[in-house]
Design an enzyme around this catalytic site. Structure first.
Site, PDB file in Angstrom:
ATOM      1  N   HIS A  68       2.581  -3.844  14.103  1.00 25.22           N
ATOM      2  CA  HIS A  68       3.653  -4.662  13.517  1.00 25.22           C
ATOM      3  C   HIS A  68       5.028  -3.965  13.489  1.00 25.22           C
ATOM      4  O   HIS A  68       5.641  -3.758  12.446  1.00 25.22           O
ATOM      5  CB  HIS A  68       3.272  -5.280  12.178  1.00 25.22           C
ATOM      6  CG  HIS A  68       2.670  -4.377  11.134  1.00 25.22           C
ATOM      7  ND1 HIS A  68       3.286  -3.258  10.671  1.00 25.22           N
ATOM      8  CD2 HIS A  68       1.504  -4.467  10.458  1.00 25.22           C
ATOM      9  CE1 HIS A  68       2.538  -2.693   9.747  1.00 25.22           C
ATOM     10  NE2 HIS A  68       1.448  -3.390   9.602  1.00 25.22           N
ATOM     11  N   HIS A  87      -9.265  -2.205   1.009  1.00 19.96           N
ATOM     12  CA  HIS A  87      -7.951  -2.742   1.406  1.00 19.96           C
ATOM     13  C   HIS A  87      -8.185  -3.979   2.267  1.00 19.96           C
ATOM     14  O   HIS A  87      -9.080  -3.987   3.115  1.00 19.96           O
ATOM     15  CB  HIS A  87      -7.208  -1.652   2.182  1.00 19.96           C
ATOM     16  CG  HIS A  87      -5.870  -2.021   2.719  1.00 19.96           C
ATOM     17  ND1 HIS A  87      -5.027  -2.925   2.120  1.00 19.96           N
ATOM     18  CD2 HIS A  87      -5.200  -1.578   3.832  1.00 19.96           C
ATOM     19  CE1 HIS A  87      -3.911  -3.023   2.819  1.00 19.96           C
ATOM     20  NE2 HIS A  87      -4.001  -2.229   3.865  1.00 19.96           N
ATOM     21  N   HIS A 122      -0.764   0.657   0.252  1.00 17.98           N
ATOM     22  CA  HIS A 122       0.545   0.047   0.371  1.00 17.98           C
ATOM     23  C   HIS A 122       0.511  -1.473   0.180  1.00 17.98           C
ATOM     24  O   HIS A 122       1.539  -2.129   0.390  1.00 17.98           O
ATOM     25  CB  HIS A 122       1.175   0.414   1.735  1.00 17.98           C
ATOM     26  CG  HIS A 122       0.498  -0.258   2.909  1.00 17.98           C
ATOM     27  ND1 HIS A 122       1.199  -1.001   3.810  1.00 17.98           N
ATOM     28  CD2 HIS A 122      -0.775  -0.330   3.295  1.00 17.98           C
ATOM     29  CE1 HIS A 122       0.376  -1.480   4.741  1.00 17.98           C
ATOM     30  NE2 HIS A 122      -0.824  -1.089   4.433  1.00 17.98           N
TER      31      HIS A 122
HETATM   32 FE1  FEO Z   1      -4.463   0.080   7.922  1.00 16.55          FE
HETATM   33 FE2  FEO Z   1      -2.658  -1.508   5.554  1.00 16.55          FE
HETATM   34  O1  FEO Z   1      -3.874  -1.372   6.937  1.00 16.55           O
END
Ligand code: FEO
Length: 397
Positions: free
Chosen positions: A24, A78, A145
């Site tokens: 990204h 996550h 994050h």
């Molecule tokens: Fe490796 Fe925030 O994904």
């Protein structure tokens, strides 16, 4: 890549993505890995999955150890798709007794996969579960994050499974930090920090204080990307402490895009002034440098001198791209100055100044604007601007 036993009965079962080049907007020139970990205990537990395209790698690795349908627990540290896009298929195959995640993890799993009927077990910081011989403690790391992010810590093995934190985008056949060149690894870890974790630096400081306060004993840090810190867990913790403080070095970046080389001539003159005053300086022409490599250098630079020619009453598009990306990453504690050539309107310098002010840079000067092609006098003003920034930087660091 076959599974690798990290510690007794704890295996890396992830996948290597050799061909990824863009994450990204972040240029991953060495690919990446998606790390998942299988713990063989009374309750067989899989920590995270991998990107959906790598389903075959994950299942092949698990099958070398155990029939996947024997897995009891799934831990989702996550929910970003590089780790969770395979959760629906794995949950369907394994039919886990429980899926552990944070409160925000459950919310985000529902928002991604719309599955109300999974056996969610929401955990929060301080909660622990028994796998049999081992316990797992959870630590929520909100906004490190994503809101759902958490760590899983296995105290008996002094192993921290750290999700994205402490990772690197680096595809290798090696799995451990002591099997690769440390400076190369730390360079990739810095790039990862600068491009992903930087906006949350204040939270990193809080987290490190928390880790210190509870005296968390860590012998191994296993992130969800890249190499596992077996020999140098202390080093990466130290680096995160340093990077998250955003302390500046006596280092300047001259970053520019140029239409017909006039802005480039100004950049060279500014560099001359900086170097004459003893500042380590790097030059980045946006025509040949990727935004994410520049951000890596922004991490510890004290001054950014940014230039663009004016095009259609604005800055050049590559500069708009860089500044947009940089503003989102919220670098702190920088000195700034702007420059650029123009034909008949000359808005670029003012626009760059506005964005630097939004980023709370200390903008030293209104900046230098030069019509068409700089004269010797104009270039001398650029040298003087370099000197001025250098002097301020000497006082700043
Ligand atoms: Fe490796 Fe925030 O994904």
């Amino acid at each position: 890549m076959p599974p690798v036993e990290l510690l007794k009965d704890i295996y890396w079962v992830g996948a290597i993505d050799w061909n990824l080049r863009d994450f990204h907007g972040y240029s991953v020139d060495r690919g990446t890995s998606y790390n998942a970990f299988l713990v063989m205990d009374d309750k067989i537990t899989l920590f995270d999955t991998v990107k959906k395209d790598f389903k075959g790698d994950l299942l092949k690795n698990i099958r070398k150890i155990i029939d996947p349908t024997k897995i009891d627990y799934l831990v989702v540290n996550h929910v970003e798709m590089d780790h969770s896009s395979l959760v629906p298929e794995i949950a369907g195959l394994v039919q886990p007794e429980k899926i552990f995640c944070s409160e925000m993890g459950k919310k985000n799993l529902l928002a991604h996969f719309h599955t109300e009927n999974w056996p969610y077990e929401v955990v929060k910081t301080g909660d622990s579960i028994s796998l049999g011989k081992r316990t797992v403690q959870f630590m929520e790391t909100r906004m490190l994050h994503w809101p759902d992010s958490m760590f899983s810590y296995i105290p008996g093995d002094r192993l921290l499974i750290s999700s994205d934190a402490f990772g690197q985008h680096m595809a290798t056949t090696e799995r451990f930090d002591d099997e690769v060149d440390l400076s190369l690894l730390l360079g990739h870890a810095a790039k990862y920090y600068a491009n992903i974790i930087l906006p949350y630096s204040h939270l990193v400081q809080k987290l490190l204080a928390q880790v210190k306060e509870i005296n968390l004993a860590v012998d191994m840090i296993a992130p969800d990307h890249g190499l596992i810190w077996r020999k140098n867990p202390g080093k990466i913790l130290e680096c995160y402490d340093e990077w998250s403080q955003q302390k500046s070095k006596l280092k300047a970046l001259v970053i520019y895009d140029t239409m017909w080389h006039s802005t480039e001539m100004m950049a060279q003159a500014i560099m001359e002034g900086l170097v004459e005053e003893g500042v380590s300086t790097q030059s980045f022409d946006l025509a040949v440098n990727h935004r994410s490599d520049i951000i890596t250098e922004v991490l510890d630079a004290g001054a950014l001198i940014i230039g663009s020619s004016t095009l259609n009453n604005g800055m050049l598009p590559r500069m708009a791209d860089l500044l947009h990306y940089m503003r989102g990453l919220r670098p702190a504690n920088k000195i700034g100055a702007a420059f650029g050539s123009y034909g008949w309107s000359g808005e670029a310098v003012k626009l760059i100044n506005t964005i630097m002010e939004e980023m709370k840079f200390r903008v030293l000067d209104p900046g230098i604007r030069v019509p068409y092609v700089p004269t010797e006098d104009d270039l001398q003003k650029c040298v003087d601007l370099g000197r001025k920034v250098a002097k301020a930087l000497h006082e700043h660091v």
